[in-house]
Write an enzyme that holds these catalytic residues in place. Sequence first.
Site, PDB file in Angstrom:
ATOM      1  N   ASN A 277       1.109   3.878  10.966  1.00  0.00           N
ATOM      2  CA  ASN A 277       0.306   4.399  12.085  1.00  0.00           C
ATOM      3  C   ASN A 277       0.649   3.601  13.329  1.00  0.00           C
ATOM      4  O   ASN A 277       1.188   2.505  13.231  1.00  0.00           O
ATOM      5  CB  ASN A 277      -1.197   4.215  11.773  1.00  0.00           C
TER       6      ASN A 277
ATOM      7  N   MET B 262      -2.117  -6.914   7.325  1.00  0.00           N
ATOM      8  CA  MET B 262      -3.092  -7.826   6.697  1.00  0.00           C
ATOM      9  C   MET B 262      -2.534  -8.505   5.453  1.00  0.00           C
ATOM     10  O   MET B 262      -3.292  -8.933   4.574  1.00  0.00           O
ATOM     11  CB  MET B 262      -4.355  -7.052   6.331  1.00  0.00           C
ATOM     12  N   SER B 263      -1.217  -8.575   5.355  1.00  0.00           N
ATOM     13  CA  SER B 263      -0.646  -9.201   4.153  1.00  0.00           C
ATOM     14  C   SER B 263       0.603  -9.991   4.534  1.00  0.00           C
ATOM     15  O   SER B 263       0.818 -10.317   5.708  1.00  0.00           O
ATOM     16  CB  SER B 263      -0.290  -8.129   3.123  1.00  0.00           C
TER      17      SER B 263
ATOM     18  N   TYR C 178      -8.677 -10.577   2.771  1.00  0.00           N
ATOM     19  CA  TYR C 178      -9.941  -9.905   3.121  1.00  0.00           C
ATOM     20  C   TYR C 178     -10.744  -9.478   1.899  1.00  0.00           C
ATOM     21  O   TYR C 178     -11.913  -9.137   2.005  1.00  0.00           O
ATOM     22  CB  TYR C 178      -9.696  -8.701   4.049  1.00  0.00           C
ATOM     23  N   GLU C 179     -10.116  -9.510   0.734  1.00  0.00           N
ATOM     24  CA  GLU C 179     -10.866  -9.192  -0.487  1.00  0.00           C
ATOM     25  C   GLU C 179     -11.719 -10.383  -0.928  1.00  0.00           C
ATOM     26  O   GLU C 179     -12.475 -10.286  -1.893  1.00  0.00           O
ATOM     27  CB  GLU C 179      -9.906  -8.803  -1.616  1.00  0.00           C
TER      28      GLU C 179
ATOM     29  N   ALA D  35       2.395  -2.082   4.435  1.00  0.00           N
ATOM     30  CA  ALA D  35       2.072  -1.042   5.408  1.00  0.00           C
ATOM     31  C   ALA D  35       1.609  -1.764   6.657  1.00  0.00           C
ATOM     32  O   ALA D  35       0.910  -2.775   6.563  1.00  0.00           O
ATOM     33  CB  ALA D  35       0.959  -0.153   4.868  1.00  0.00           C
TER      34      ALA D  35
ATOM     35  N   HIS E 196      -5.344  -9.471  -1.195  1.00  0.00           N
ATOM     36  CA  HIS E 196      -5.380  -9.832   0.221  1.00  0.00           C
ATOM     37  C   HIS E 196      -6.506 -10.835   0.490  1.00  0.00           C
ATOM     38  O   HIS E 196      -7.506 -10.850  -0.234  1.00  0.00           O
ATOM     39  CB  HIS E 196      -5.651  -8.590   1.078  1.00  0.00           C
TER      40      HIS E 196
ATOM     41  N   SER F 256       0.812  -1.228   0.000  1.00  0.00           N
ATOM     42  CA  SER F 256       0.000   0.000   0.000  1.00  0.00           C
ATOM     43  C   SER F 256       0.835   1.264   0.000  1.00  0.00           C
ATOM     44  O   SER F 256       1.621   1.483   0.923  1.00  0.00           O
ATOM     45  CB  SER F 256      -0.867   0.071   1.267  1.00  0.00           C
TER      46      SER F 256
ATOM     47  N   HIS G 130      -3.573   0.494  -4.527  1.00  0.00           N
ATOM     48  CA  HIS G 130      -2.820  -0.623  -5.114  1.00  0.00           C
ATOM     49  C   HIS G 130      -2.995  -0.590  -6.628  1.00  0.00           C
ATOM     50  O   HIS G 130      -4.100  -0.804  -7.125  1.00  0.00           O
ATOM     51  CB  HIS G 130      -3.357  -1.963  -4.607  1.00  0.00           C
TER      52      HIS G 130
ATOM     53  N   HIS H 244      -7.739   4.290   6.595  1.00  0.00           N
ATOM     54  CA  HIS H 244      -6.927   3.949   5.418  1.00  0.00           C
ATOM     55  C   HIS H 244      -6.270   5.213   4.852  1.00  0.00           C
ATOM     56  O   HIS H 244      -5.181   5.147   4.286  1.00  0.00           O
ATOM     57  CB  HIS H 244      -7.806   3.255   4.366  1.00  0.00           C
TER      58      HIS H 244
HETATM   59  N1  HPA Z   1      -3.474  -2.763  11.427  1.00  0.00           N
HETATM   60  C1  HPA Z   1      -3.541  -3.662  10.427  1.00  0.00           C
HETATM   61  N2  HPA Z   1      -3.100  -3.413   9.214  1.00  0.00           N
HETATM   62  C2  HPA Z   1      -2.541  -2.224   8.983  1.00  0.00           C
HETATM   63  C3  HPA Z   1      -2.426  -1.248   9.972  1.00  0.00           C
HETATM   64  C4  HPA Z   1      -2.925  -1.531  11.277  1.00  0.00           C
HETATM   65  O1  HPA Z   1      -2.868  -0.719  12.214  1.00  0.00           O
HETATM   66  N3  HPA Z   1      -1.834  -0.169   9.399  1.00  0.00           N
HETATM   67  C5  HPA Z   1      -1.569  -0.512   8.110  1.00  0.00           C
HETATM   68  N4  HPA Z   1      -2.003  -1.747   7.841  1.00  0.00           N
END
Ligand code: HPA
Length: 274
Positions: free
Chosen positions: A237, A213-214, A87-88, A115, A85, A32, A63, A249
Amino acid sequence: MALGFEQIQSATSYVKDRLGGLEPTIGIVLGSGLGAFAERIEGAVSIAYSAIPHFPVSTVEGHKGRMVAGRVAGRAVLCMQGRVHGYEGYDPSEVVFPVRVLMACGARTMVLTNAAGGIGADFVPGDLMVLSDHINLTGRSPLTGPNDARLGPRFPDMSHVYPSTLQRHAHDAAKARGFSLRSGVYLGLNGPQYETPAEIRMARTLGADAVGMSTVHEAIACSHQGVPVLGISCITNLAAGISKQALSHDEVKDTANAVEQRFVGLLQDVVARL
Ligand code: HPA
């Protein structure tokens, strides 16, 4: 339809036919907001995922969906600008299909970037973290189902997914550029919802330094095939509960964009050392 060896071969032959004789040995997955690296590739050939047989196409904003091949620091690379991913709605075997194609195209080292939310002590948004290891808490594995021995063993060892030699290259490259990288354990969850503060306390207790998540399924597929992985997380973050702010996001994209040029320079120098 399950994506197996035949599908990997047909996608690989489509990609190889477009490489103009380039023989990539380094595969790179750009996460990302980290896609700008692809613009540093010399003699770039790009191939839309949608054109590659059986290739899953990402639905996530931020993406791009293309493969870019060419040279970086004289090394032949094959790069994915964007990934899919779990989750998609994709199955883990679909999530790892692209890295399997990169390996079938000749990648002998894989660089996986993402990310992630920061958990580690003193982490700040914008930090880059080298993965020392991962925890797969998605509850799923890309190796579920009959094993194809042409790819790797039924019960692959996972003791050295992220070899310390590769980690060292990343730390050295950063040092030469005048900054340092974090090092830590990446915990992979399915998402797409960000975590609750209680889940982040659990992740911390489990020894995680970043959460995302990847990556974990791709790293398992690489390890299955004996391909070493260098993992780099952009800490976009602070994870839920550590941050006072609600996660979004947009924040993830904004931080990744702010770090992008530093990340791109680092990756260039890392590739030169591989
Ligand atoms: N959690 C999960 N996935 C993420 C995060 C997060 O805080 N930041 C970027 N991808």
